[in-house]
Design an enzyme around this catalytic site. Structure first.
Site, PDB file in Angstrom:
ATOM      1  N   ILE A  15       1.021  -1.144  -0.071  1.00 25.12           N
ATOM      2  CA  ILE A  15       0.089   0.000   0.018  1.00 25.12           C
ATOM      3  C   ILE A  15       0.759   1.231   0.079  1.00 25.12           C
ATOM      4  CG2 ILE A  15      -1.777   1.187   1.284  1.00 25.12           C
ATOM      5  CD1 ILE A  15      -2.729  -1.398   0.007  1.00 25.12           C
ATOM      6  N   GLU A  39      -4.178  -5.602   7.849  1.00 24.15           N
ATOM      7  CA  GLU A  39      -3.375  -4.459   7.766  1.00 24.15           C
ATOM      8  C   GLU A  39      -2.048  -4.437   8.415  1.00 24.15           C
ATOM      9  OE1 GLU A  39      -6.181  -1.316   8.696  1.00 24.15           O
ATOM     10  OE2 GLU A  39      -7.416  -1.702   6.816  1.00 24.15           O
ATOM     11  N   ALA A  77      15.489   6.972  22.528  1.00 26.61           N
ATOM     12  CA  ALA A  77      15.160   5.700  21.505  1.00 26.61           C
ATOM     13  C   ALA A  77      15.493   6.239  20.182  1.00 26.61           C
ATOM     14  CB  ALA A  77      13.934   5.236  21.781  1.00 26.61           C
ATOM     15  N   GLU A  93      22.337   5.738  19.396  1.00 27.14           N
ATOM     16  CA  GLU A  93      21.203   6.593  19.852  1.00 27.14           C
ATOM     17  C   GLU A  93      22.062   7.258  21.203  1.00 27.14           C
ATOM     18  OE1 GLU A  93      18.654   7.637  18.242  1.00 27.14           O
ATOM     19  OE2 GLU A  93      18.971   6.542  16.686  1.00 27.14           O
ATOM     20  N   GLU A 120       6.758  -3.880  14.329  1.00 24.05           N
ATOM     21  CA  GLU A 120       7.925  -3.160  15.262  1.00 24.05           C
ATOM     22  C   GLU A 120       8.061  -3.869  16.369  1.00 24.05           C
ATOM     23  OE1 GLU A 120       9.099   1.111  17.156  1.00 24.05           O
ATOM     24  OE2 GLU A 120       7.280   0.599  16.275  1.00 24.05           O
ATOM     25  N   GLU A 139      18.692  15.696  12.024  1.00 25.80           N
ATOM     26  CA  GLU A 139      18.416  16.975  11.706  1.00 25.80           C
ATOM     27  C   GLU A 139      17.001  17.339  11.864  1.00 25.80           C
ATOM     28  OE1 GLU A 139      17.661  16.597   7.082  1.00 25.80           O
ATOM     29  OE2 GLU A 139      19.983  17.120   7.561  1.00 25.80           O
TER      30      GLU A 139
END
Length: 183
Positions: A15, A39, A77, A93, A120, A139
């Site tokens: 998609i 989905e 994170a 990080e 995730e 940035e």
């Protein structure tokens, strides 16, 4: 005896492909043989770190989060780069977001953020024996560093001032483990 709950994917439709997420629509066969759709938000994964300056002090970041329409208080994170090792990402990080490197970096756990619709997974760490270092913030990322007593951060969870799931779970896990950490 437990039943087989596996859903079988019969087709996938792309998609959207983005910089942070992708979206796909899977057609599946349910365990009872009926058809349905899922989905799925694809995400490359992330890390989160509870950075402890000492046994009593934690560093958090305050950041505006567009989906919430507000500013949240969180543990540092960030997303994994393609093929990046999770430990390398955690060190990167820390340097980018709070300008520290960890003398000790221990993985606490991994968690799915929203397994009903997203791939995730966040790998959560505790960092201690911190030393200042250099690093460049992304940035498009604007952060305020907030150094506070660890007990105050835990209190902010209970009062609802910290609402971010990764931060809540990471801080509470460190609270449980704190007596065993060697600073």
């Amino acid at each position: 005896m437990s039943q087989d709950l596996t859903e079988k994917v019969t087709s996938t439709k792309r998609i959207y492909d983005g910089r942070i997420i992708n979206l796909r629509l899977d057609t599946i066969v349910l365990p009872d043989g009926k058809m349905s759709q899922r989905e799925i938000v694809e995400h490359k994964g992330a890390i989160a770190v509870v950075p402890m300056l000492d046994r009593d002090t934690v560093i958090l970041v305050r950041q505006y989060r567009s989906p919430t329409g507000g500013t949240l208080l969180e543990i540092p994170a960030g997303s994994l780069e393609v093929d990046e090792d999770i430990d390398v990402c955690a060190h990167r990080e820390l340097a980018e977001e709070i300008k520290y490197k960890a003398g000790h970096l221990d993985k606490l756990f991994s968690m799915y953020v929203a397994p009903g619709y997203s791939t995730e997974i966040i790998h959560v760490y505790v960092a201690y024996n911190l030393e200042p270092t250099s690093g460049e913030t992304d940035e498009d990322e604007f952060l305020d560093l907030v150094t506070m007593p660890f007990a105050e951060a835990i209190h902010k969870i209970h009062t609802g001032e910290i609402q971010d799931a990764k931060s809540i779970s990471g801080l509470l896990q460190v609270e449980r483990l704190l007596p065993n950490l060697e600073f």
